[in-house]
Design a protein around this motif. Structure first.
Motif: not given
Length: 211
Positions: A181-202
């Motif tokens: 009911a109040h303004p929210v942002s939430g965390r940005a989605r995407g590769c930067g938040t992924c725990r597999l970022y460093a080794d991701c083959p994609y």
């Protein structure tokens, strides 16, 4: 829905800037083919955060201030997977282009579903965060099955998961969006938040998993 793909994005996923006319033509053919065969479908429901066994600090931050959330499941359908696999037997470049076009397509499908959610709740004065998927940050990937079950996704849109928690069809997404009911942002989605970022083959080949 009528899919409109972004050629610049498809080329970026392919790891090309678009200066090569043959590559651009290959990307355009792939885009046309994906638009032709994709069967975009999605399903979402609204529930309270305690409806799922959520664990990890990242999803708690994402849903901070939200007393409800939308559970979203979306897919391009099995024909896209079959086309990419079949094409890979004769041309890896064409298969890469199809995979990139499909990646952009599922992103567009998720955007359309998210717009639908925002429109419905925005009319009543509610605010909606961005999407956050299992596997992002420290949110366990095995939560996929709970999201699929809540949406009855196997029956309603033909989307399920393998024993190793890979979505099938592959060009599919599950995600959570907080509602407040109040303004929210939430965390940005995407590769930067992924725990597999460093080794991701994609990521290493200039594309992404479609999530």
């Amino acid at each position: 829905m009528n899919l409109t793909l972004d050629r610049a994005e498809v080329l970026r996923y392919m790891g090309h800037a678009g200066g090569d006319a043959d590559i651009v033509e290959t990307a355009q053919r792939a885009m046309d083919r994906i638009v032709e065969i994709a069967q975009p479908r999605w399903k979402w429901i609204v529930c309270t955060p305690d409806a799922l066994p959520l664990s990890g600090n990242d999803i708690r931050r994402h849903l901070d201030g939200c007393d409800r959330m939308a559970v979203l499941c979306a897919t391009l359908g099995a024909a896209v997977d079959r086309e990419i696999q079949r094409t890979g037997h004769r041309s890896m470049l064409d298969a890469l282009a199809l995979d990139a076009a499909a990646g952009d397509a599922i992103e567009k499908v998720c955007d359309a579903a998210e717009d639908e959610i925002r429109m419905q709740f925005g009319q009543d004065g509610y605010f909606v965060t961005g999407r956050f998927s299992p596997g992002y940050g420290d949110l366990p990937i095995d939560l996929q099955r709970d999201l699929l079950a809540l949406c009855d996704a196997p029956r309603r849109i033909g989307l399920s998961a393998t024993p190793s928690n890979l979505l099938t069809p592959g060009k599919s997404v599950t995600a959570l969006l907080g509602i407040s009911a109040h303004p929210v942002s939430g965390r940005a989605r995407g590769c930067g938040t992924c725990r597999l970022y460093a080794d991701c083959p994609y990521r290493k080949r200039g594309t992404h998993c479609g999530a």
